[in-house]
Structure formats: structure tokens, C-alpha cells
Design a protein around this motif. Structure first.
Motif, PDB file in Angstrom:
ATOM      1  N   UNK A  93      21.386  31.728  45.651  1.00  0.00           N
ATOM      2  CA  UNK A  93      22.676  32.222  46.125  1.00  0.00           C
ATOM      3  C   UNK A  93      23.085  33.428  45.282  1.00  0.00           C
ATOM      4  N   UNK A  94      23.562  34.505  45.887  1.00  0.00           N
ATOM      5  CA  UNK A  94      23.969  35.682  45.101  1.00  0.00           C
ATOM      6  C   UNK A  94      25.008  35.335  44.044  1.00  0.00           C
ATOM      7  N   UNK A  95      24.747  35.769  42.818  1.00  0.00           N
ATOM      8  CA  UNK A  95      25.655  35.459  41.712  1.00  0.00           C
ATOM      9  C   UNK A  95      27.015  36.136  41.892  1.00  0.00           C
ATOM     10  N   UNK A  96      27.049  37.219  42.656  1.00  0.00           N
ATOM     11  CA  UNK A  96      28.325  37.903  42.889  1.00  0.00           C
ATOM     12  C   UNK A  96      29.327  37.000  43.587  1.00  0.00           C
ATOM     13  N   UNK A  97      28.854  36.099  44.425  1.00  0.00           N
ATOM     14  CA  UNK A  97      29.755  35.172  45.108  1.00  0.00           C
ATOM     15  C   UNK A  97      30.452  34.267  44.101  1.00  0.00           C
ATOM     16  N   UNK A  98      29.720  33.785  43.123  1.00  0.00           N
ATOM     17  CA  UNK A  98      30.301  32.959  42.065  1.00  0.00           C
ATOM     18  C   UNK A  98      31.282  33.775  41.222  1.00  0.00           C
ATOM     19  N   UNK A  99      30.934  35.005  40.900  1.00  0.00           N
ATOM     20  CA  UNK A  99      31.823  35.841  40.098  1.00  0.00           C
ATOM     21  C   UNK A  99      33.114  36.150  40.838  1.00  0.00           C
ATOM     22  N   UNK A 100      33.031  36.376  42.158  1.00  0.00           N
ATOM     23  CA  UNK A 100      34.241  36.621  42.940  1.00  0.00           C
ATOM     24  C   UNK A 100      35.159  35.405  42.919  1.00  0.00           C
ATOM     25  N   UNK A 150      33.454  22.162  44.481  1.00  0.00           N
ATOM     26  CA  UNK A 150      33.853  21.350  45.632  1.00  0.00           C
ATOM     27  C   UNK A 150      34.190  22.191  46.857  1.00  0.00           C
ATOM     28  N   UNK A 151      34.796  23.372  46.666  1.00  0.00           N
ATOM     29  CA  UNK A 151      35.274  24.146  47.800  1.00  0.00           C
ATOM     30  C   UNK A 151      34.329  25.275  48.211  1.00  0.00           C
ATOM     31  N   UNK A 152      33.411  25.647  47.323  1.00  0.00           N
ATOM     32  CA  UNK A 152      32.522  26.758  47.655  1.00  0.00           C
ATOM     33  C   UNK A 152      31.067  26.313  47.733  1.00  0.00           C
ATOM     34  N   UNK A 153      30.566  25.689  46.677  1.00  0.00           N
ATOM     35  CA  UNK A 153      29.140  25.379  46.607  1.00  0.00           C
ATOM     36  C   UNK A 153      28.729  24.232  47.529  1.00  0.00           C
ATOM     37  N   UNK A 154      29.459  23.138  47.490  1.00  0.00           N
ATOM     38  CA  UNK A 154      29.080  22.001  48.328  1.00  0.00           C
ATOM     39  C   UNK A 154      29.086  22.335  49.820  1.00  0.00           C
ATOM     40  N   UNK A 184      22.752  26.356  37.044  1.00  0.00           N
ATOM     41  CA  UNK A 184      22.495  27.634  37.713  1.00  0.00           C
ATOM     42  C   UNK A 184      23.544  28.684  37.390  1.00  0.00           C
ATOM     43  N   UNK A 185      24.826  28.290  37.315  1.00  0.00           N
ATOM     44  CA  UNK A 185      25.898  29.266  37.187  1.00  0.00           C
ATOM     45  C   UNK A 185      26.596  29.232  35.828  1.00  0.00           C
ATOM     46  N   UNK A 186      26.880  28.059  35.323  1.00  0.00           N
ATOM     47  CA  UNK A 186      27.645  27.984  34.080  1.00  0.00           C
ATOM     48  C   UNK A 186      26.749  28.070  32.857  1.00  0.00           C
ATOM     49  N   UNK A 187      25.555  27.508  32.938  1.00  0.00           N
ATOM     50  CA  UNK A 187      24.554  27.597  31.883  1.00  0.00           C
ATOM     51  C   UNK A 187      25.137  27.291  30.499  1.00  0.00           C
ATOM     52  N   UNK A 188      25.506  26.038  30.261  1.00  0.00           N
ATOM     53  CA  UNK A 188      26.039  25.679  28.942  1.00  0.00           C
ATOM     54  C   UNK A 188      24.957  25.783  27.871  1.00  0.00           C
ATOM     55  N   UNK A 189      25.377  25.665  26.632  1.00  0.00           N
ATOM     56  CA  UNK A 189      24.422  25.743  25.523  1.00  0.00           C
ATOM     57  C   UNK A 189      23.400  24.605  25.643  1.00  0.00           C
ATOM     58  N   UNK A 190      22.142  24.960  25.537  1.00  0.00           N
ATOM     59  CA  UNK A 190      21.073  23.970  25.661  1.00  0.00           C
ATOM     60  C   UNK A 190      20.722  23.644  27.097  1.00  0.00           C
ATOM     61  N   UNK A 222      39.025  35.107  41.363  1.00  0.00           N
ATOM     62  CA  UNK A 222      40.138  34.559  42.133  1.00  0.00           C
ATOM     63  C   UNK A 222      40.784  33.352  41.466  1.00  0.00           C
ATOM     64  N   UNK A 223      40.316  32.985  40.301  1.00  0.00           N
ATOM     65  CA  UNK A 223      40.944  31.899  39.559  1.00  0.00           C
ATOM     66  C   UNK A 223      40.292  30.542  39.735  1.00  0.00           C
ATOM     67  N   UNK A 224      39.124  30.495  40.359  1.00  0.00           N
ATOM     68  CA  UNK A 224      38.463  29.219  40.567  1.00  0.00           C
ATOM     69  C   UNK A 224      37.849  28.689  39.289  1.00  0.00           C
ATOM     70  N   UNK A 225      38.060  27.412  39.041  1.00  0.00           N
ATOM     71  CA  UNK A 225      37.465  26.764  37.888  1.00  0.00           C
ATOM     72  C   UNK A 225      36.184  26.056  38.255  1.00  0.00           C
TER      73      UNK A 225
END
Length: 286
Positions: free
Chosen positions: A173-180, A193-197, A105-111, A184-187
Motif C-alpha cells: 500500500x502506498x506509504x503516502x496514504x498512511x502519511x495523509x 480500524x477506519x483505513x487499513x481494515x 509495516x507502518x509504525x515500525x517500533x524499535x526492534x 489529518x490527525x489519525x492515531x
């Protein structure tokens, strides 16, 4: 004008709903009253009559003394085997399904789209088609007929549906939340683990209900892959009902059937509100 409380259409709807409820509840009623009768009353043939001599001995025998083949230890062993199979199969399936859905949904790797398409294709392949290859693979790696083997099989077959549920939920889920979180330095793992779950409780409940009931009600996979020491409750129930030794005890059979179905029924009754909330929160969107 004040609306009439009972119109012909409303009476027809209530009559249909009442008839449908009676249609589905009648077998359950017969099972319950039969399980509470001694065999002398059952042999009279009146299956709709209430017990004249109420007894819970069939329930006790079904749990501790019913014969499952040559063993007469009831279905209690099968209950604990089902618990040992269902718990890791559910926890691992939810974690990996959430991880797959998050990545797609968010990272969308190749393939990513190709991978998602392959996973969805797997949801439509019959279990029977993949059974023999899985037997060969699990036998080659030495876990066929073990607890790890049956858990791995349930995990494999659950991945398409689990991935679909979580991917569609995260897509809402709004993509802006992931971008924020990225700013902030989240990997990858920290955001997951700290946001999505923590935000995934509604869909986790939906996934848990689907996975637990699916694993608990499974018969064919447990029969083939669990091995003699890990036979689930459904296989034990089949052995109780189809045993060819002794007299057929219908009251014990009915009690064993109800005991086997209690866990899925309890889950649906307790978590039904959460199930509807999870579906409405995005489980079928996307």
C-alpha cells in the motif's frame, strides 16, 4: 496463417490434464459410490460399480448414529465442536495478524525487524516440538482440555503466517496514504480500524481460507488440547473409522469422511476467486 486448433503439444497437455484429473477424482468417486451402497453390495467387491440399490442411510448413520468409541451419536457433535473452535480461532487470528502486520509495516517500533524475524522463525518450528511445553503452560493456567485452550493453541501457531500475510499486503500500500491519515490527525487505532481494515478485504479472505481450513483439518492439536467435551470433527472421524466394536461399515465410514471434508471443499469452491485475487493483491510480496 490460421493456427491449428489441435497441435501435438496441445493434445499432449490435454491428455496429461485429463489423466491427472482422473487420478485425483477416482478416490472421490469410489468414496461417493461406496457411501451410497448397502453393505451387501460392498461385500461383492466391485468398488467401481454404481449402486444397484441407492441408499442414503449410511449418511444418516454417519451423522447421527455412528459409534465413536463407546458413544454412538455420530459425528454431528464433532461438527459443532469444530465450528466452536474454528470461528474464534479465525477471527482472533485475523485481527491480531492484521494488527501485527500493520504495526510492522507502518509504525515500525524499535526492534520491529527482530520481532518479525522471531515470528518467522516460529513458522518453521514443528508442532510436536512445542506440544509438551504448551501442555505444561496451559495446565498451569488452568485451561488445558478446554475450548479456550485449543483456541489459544491455534492462535499461537497461526501468528507467524498471519503476520507475514498482512505485513506483505500492507507493504504494497502506498506509504503516502498512511502519511495523509497521520496529517489529518489519525492515531494508531483510528488509522487501523477506519483505513487499513476496510482496505484489507482481499487479504482477509486469503487469511480466513487458510486459517479455517487449517483449523478444520487439524487432528493432533484437537486430540491433545481440546479435551473430551470439545473433540473436533477430525478426531470423531478417526474414532468412527478405527472403532473396534461391531462390524466395520465401509459405507458409513466413507460418508463420515465426505461429511468431514465438506466445509473445506465448500470454502475453496466458493472463495477460490477471492483467494487468487488476494494473493495477486500483495499476499506474497515484500
Amino acid at each position: 496463417m490460421k493456427r491449428r486448433s489441435f497441435t501435438p503439444a496441445r493434445i499432449g497437455i490435454y491428455a496429461f490434464l485429463l489423466t491427472a484429473a482422473l487420478f485425483f477424482l477416482l478416490p472421490l468417486y469410489i468414496m461417493v459410490v461406496t457411501s451410497l451402497k448397502p453393505m451387501e453390495e460392498i461385500r461383492l467387491g466391485n468398488i467401481f460399480a454404481l449402486p444397484l440399490q441407492l441408499t442414503v442411510a449410511p449418511w444418516r448413520d454417519a451423522w447421527t448414529a455412528a459409534c465413536t468409541g463407546v458413544s454412538c451419536e455420530g459425528i454431528s457433535a464433532g461438527f459443532w465442536n469444530s465450528v466452536k473452535i474454528a470461528v474464534p480461532s479465525t477471527v482472533l487470528a485475523i485481527f491480531l495478524g492484521a494488527l501485527n502486520g500493520y504495526a510492522l509495516s507502518f509504525w515500525k517500533p524499535r526492534g520491529a525487524q527482530l520481532l518479525f524475524g522471531v515470528l518467522m522463525l516460529g513458522a518453521f518450528i514443528p508442532v510436536q516440538v512445542m506440544m509438551f511445553p504448551l501442555v505444561r503452560v496451559l495446565g498451569a493456567i488452568g485451561i488445558f482440555g478446554s475450548l479456550a485452550g485449543i483456541v489459544l493453541v491455534h492462535l499461537i501457531f497461526s501468528m507467524p503466517v498471519m503476520t507475514l500475510l498482512f505485513r506483505n499486503y500492507y507493504a504494497s500500500i502506498p506509504h503516502e496514504l498512511f502519511q495523509a491519515a497521520r496529517i489529518d490527525g489519525g492515531g494508531f487505532w483510528r488509522i487501523f480500524l477506519q483505513l487499513m481494515l476496510p482496505m484489507s478485504l482481499p487479504i482477509i479472505v486469503v487469511a480466513a481460507i487458510m486459517q479455517v481450513t487449517g483449523v478444520w483439518n487439524d487432528y493432533i492439536l484437537g486430540l491433545v488440547f481440546a479435551g473430551r467435551d470439545n473433540l473436533p470433527m477430525t478426531v470423531q472421524l478417526n474414532n468412527v473409522i478405527n472403532t473396534s466394536t461391531g462390524v466395520r461399515l465401509y459405507n458409513v465410514n466413507m460418508a463420515a469422511t465426505i461429511l468431514t471434508s465438506l466445509v473445506p471443499l465448500a470454502i475453496y469452491f466458493i472463495s477460490g476467486r477471492w483467494f487468487v485475487r488476494g494473493i495477486a493483491a500483495g499476499a506474497v510480496k515484500g
